[in-house]
Design an enzyme around this catalytic site. Structure first.
Site, PDB file in Angstrom:
ATOM      1  N   GLU A  49       0.930  -1.145   0.047  1.00  0.00           N
ATOM      2  CA  GLU A  49      -0.057  -0.126  -0.058  1.00  0.00           C
ATOM      3  C   GLU A  49       0.653   1.203  -0.105  1.00  0.00           C
ATOM      4  OE1 GLU A  49      -2.586  -3.290   1.874  1.00  0.00           O
ATOM      5  OE2 GLU A  49      -0.788  -2.532   1.958  1.00  0.00           O
ATOM      6  N   PHE A 111     -10.218  -7.740  15.451  1.00  0.00           N
ATOM      7  CA  PHE A 111      -8.956  -7.910  14.626  1.00  0.00           C
ATOM      8  C   PHE A 111      -8.834  -7.231  13.516  1.00  0.00           C
ATOM      9  CE2 PHE A 111      -8.161 -10.129  10.336  1.00  0.00           C
ATOM     10  CZ  PHE A 111      -6.882 -10.752  10.657  1.00  0.00           C
ATOM     11  N   GLN A 112      -7.522  -6.651  13.802  1.00  0.00           N
ATOM     12  CA  GLN A 112      -6.923  -5.614  12.638  1.00  0.00           C
ATOM     13  C   GLN A 112      -7.504  -4.389  13.171  1.00  0.00           C
ATOM     14  OE1 GLN A 112      -7.715  -7.095   8.592  1.00  0.00           O
ATOM     15  NE2 GLN A 112      -5.430  -7.677   8.639  1.00  0.00           N
ATOM     16  N   VAL A 380      15.628   9.211  -2.711  1.00  0.00           N
ATOM     17  CA  VAL A 380      16.482  10.088  -1.808  1.00  0.00           C
ATOM     18  C   VAL A 380      17.773   9.577  -1.516  1.00  0.00           C
ATOM     19  CG1 VAL A 380      16.392  10.808   0.661  1.00  0.00           C
ATOM     20  CG2 VAL A 380      14.258  11.007  -0.542  1.00  0.00           C
ATOM     21  N   PHE A 465      24.389   8.053   0.807  1.00  0.00           N
ATOM     22  CA  PHE A 465      24.283   9.332   1.364  1.00  0.00           C
ATOM     23  C   PHE A 465      24.662   9.124   2.857  1.00  0.00           C
ATOM     24  CE2 PHE A 465      22.464  13.367   1.944  1.00  0.00           C
ATOM     25  CZ  PHE A 465      23.215  14.316   1.197  1.00  0.00           C
TER      26      PHE A 465
END
Length: 574
Positions: A49, A111-112, A380, A465
């Site tokens: 996601e 749940f969750q 980045v 970096f």
């Protein structure tokens, strides 16, 4: 009568939404099934996601229009957060549909179970929980308008049972975008003109707020005889066709940009939220223009803050400014920029024999070989450094990155959204090896969705970096080494055309082959780990820190690393 989910899809289609990024889940079933039955909006299935949120952010940045992402309850929502932080800080319009557990179970540690409206509070301009179907589609309208007008993330938290309930009012909500033009008052413009007219050496710092104001910016710089320094997010809007440009300042910038600001007695900041106070001139008169009044003076003390659009404000200010001023400051700054630019270009050369490839050379070749309207995304870290210094903007190319939020792994994820929204356009993702391996599974998203993203891997076997930051602070590098696979072999296993390059003389042909491939392609480039990307000015603390790093490295029995460092960077010292 339509369900809440069906009405959401109907409204999204009416507002021109063509894609939704996400991963299915049971709490999202009502929404994904409504997308299936409608058939007009494409479901872009990713493997995480977080990727969906970054992809939506890239689409919104590229098109300027509302992009949509969806996540299932609990972990699905949590995975969205980092990408939504990035979108919100980049000020792009994204709507997130965050599914929730059944209404009857909320508050029971089901749940969750999480509390999504609290989780998304800091990563959005608007977040609301839909507890009753009667709230819809009104809350959807408010959320979409908030995302569009405030240029940020809006989140609707919707339990799965609410999504399947009948909607309160079955109508498509269409948002007509307001397009106001904001200009400071005449009195404020006169104050700005007085400050600028009495200054002898004006420098302009322009950022992403200068988008669409290129011609007004150039006219203003000409009247003020002012060199233009650009912030990273302003690069794509400021750099091209600009005889006043003197490069960037900041940690990724050029010595010429830093010098042009330090030498000014007046600094005009236009649409920039450049965050580093140490790079602002200490004694110059400072005027800032920003459409968001809350941004004024946030980074540096101001003599005058103006709320307004950059283009409209520049146009209104121009006739109040005297002409015929000395161009000595401008000529000195542009001459210094030409020398700095030439020095940077001298570093972008092939390595000798089998030595690892200089990343500057890779970036230069990518710049030369990429399409005139290419979309670049950059991870980045060191890929952003080389993109900032060596990619040439021309008014048609775009450069997208996590430049405010600073998240690793964004290049491939942004590339997914850029390519999905612009399928005929060349998308080049400059990925670090650390960033790519963090979200390596998204390579298969390119294959599954037939997205011809060209992924260029800067493979230096390190969090490069971070190593540079450690050196500057006096620390011995620790925990930054990466045991990398052959990324070309990994990509080929996922159905992606790929090449691996370890020598400079192999790079030009391999790059052309990858960029020309009709489909997703990856180029794994083994680059020099010890390459230094020096900031435009080196402080006494950094010198002290680097010396301390050298001493500690020798004492820890790793003196050979100093020899490698000297070998890799000798050409930067002369």
């Amino acid at each position: 009568m339509a369900t809440v989910a069906e009405n959401i899809v109907q409204s999204l289609r009416a507002n021109g939404v063509e894609r939704v990024y996400g991963i299915p889940g049971d709490s999202l079933n009502g929404f994904t099934d409504a997308l299936r039955k409608d058939g007009a909006i494409r479901w872009v299935h990713v493997r995480h996601e977080e990727s969906a949120a970054f992809a939506a952010a890239a689409e919104a940045a590229l098109t300027g229009e509302l992009a949509v992402v969806a996540g299932s309850c609990g972990p699905g929502n949590l995975h969205l957060i980092n990408g939504l932080y990035d979108a919100n800080r980049s000020r792009v319009p994204v709507l997130a549909i965050a599914a929730h557990i059944p209404t009857s179970e909320i508050g029971t540690t089901y749940f969750q179970e999480t509390h999504p409206q609290e989780l998304f509070r800091e990563s959005s301009v608007y977040v609301e929980y839909v507890s009753d179907p009667a709230q819809m589609p009104r809350l959807l309208e408010i959320a979409m308008r908030a995302a569009i007008e405030q240029r940020g993330v809006a989140v609707l938290v919707i339990p799965g049972d609410i999504a399947l309930a009948e909607v309160g009012e079955d109508r498509a909500t269409v948002i007509e975008r307001a397009r106001p033009v904001v200009v400071p008052s005449g009195e404020e413009l006169e104050r700005a003109a007085t400050l600028l007219n009495t200054a002898e050496r004006v420098t302009i710092l322009a950022g992403a707020g200068a988008q669409g104001a290129h011609d007004d910016l150039i006219a203003l710089a000409d009247r003020l005889a002012a060199p233009i320094v650009h912030a990273l997010r302003g690069k794509e809007f400021v750099e091209y066709d600009n005889p006043f440009d003197v490069g960037m300042t900041g940690l990724l910038g050029f010595a010429s940009g830093y010098r042009a600001m330090e030498g000014a007695d007046a600094l005009l900041v236009l649409g920039s939220d450049f965050p580093y106070p140490q790079f602002y001139p200490a004694s110059a008169t400072t005027i800032q223009v920003d459409i968001r009044g809350s941004q004024l003076g946030r980074r540096h003390p101001l003599d005058l803050g103006l709320v307004g659009d950059v283009g409209a404000t520049a146009a209104a200010l121009l006739p109040r400014l005297r002409g015929g001023r000395s161009r000595t400051h401008l000529e000195d700054a542009t001459a210094h920029y030409r020398k700095t630019r030439a020095r940077l270009d001298e570093l972008a050369v092939p390595s000798r024999g089998a030595a690892p490839i200089h990343p500057q050379y890779l970036a230069r070749l990518v710049d030369e070989a990429a399409a005139d309207d290419a979309v670049f995304t950059a991870d980045v870290g060191s890929p952003t450094v080389w993109a900032a210094r060596y990619l040439t903007m021309n008014g048609r190319r775009r450069l997208i990155g996590s430049f405010n939020h600073g998240s690793m792994a964004n290049a491939l994820l942004h590339g997914i959204g850029a390519q999905a929204s612009e399928p005929e356009r060349q998308v080049v993702a400059l990925a670090g090896d650390g960033g790519l391996t963090m979200m390596l599974g998204e390579l298969i998203t390119l294959t599954q969705n037939r997205l011809p993203v060209k992924t260029i891997v800067v493979n230096n076997s390190s969090l490069n970096f971070v190593e540079l930051e450690m050196k500057a602070a006096g620390f011995v590098n620790y925990g930054t080494g990466l045991e990398n696979p052959d990324f070309a072999a990994v990509a080929q296993a996922m159905g992606i055309f790929a090449r691996r390059v370890e020598r400079s003389d192999e790079l030009p042909d391999a790059l052309r082959e990858v960029l020309a491939h009709d489909g997703p392609a990856l180029l794994d480039v083994v680059t020099e780990r010890q390459e230094l990307s020096m900031p435009p000015t080196v402080t006494a603390e950094q010198v002290k820190g680097f010396a301390l790093y050298a001493i500690r490295t020798v004492l820890s029995g790793r003196g050979d690393e100093l020899l490698d460092l000297a070998r890799a960077n000798w050409r930067q010292l002369f």
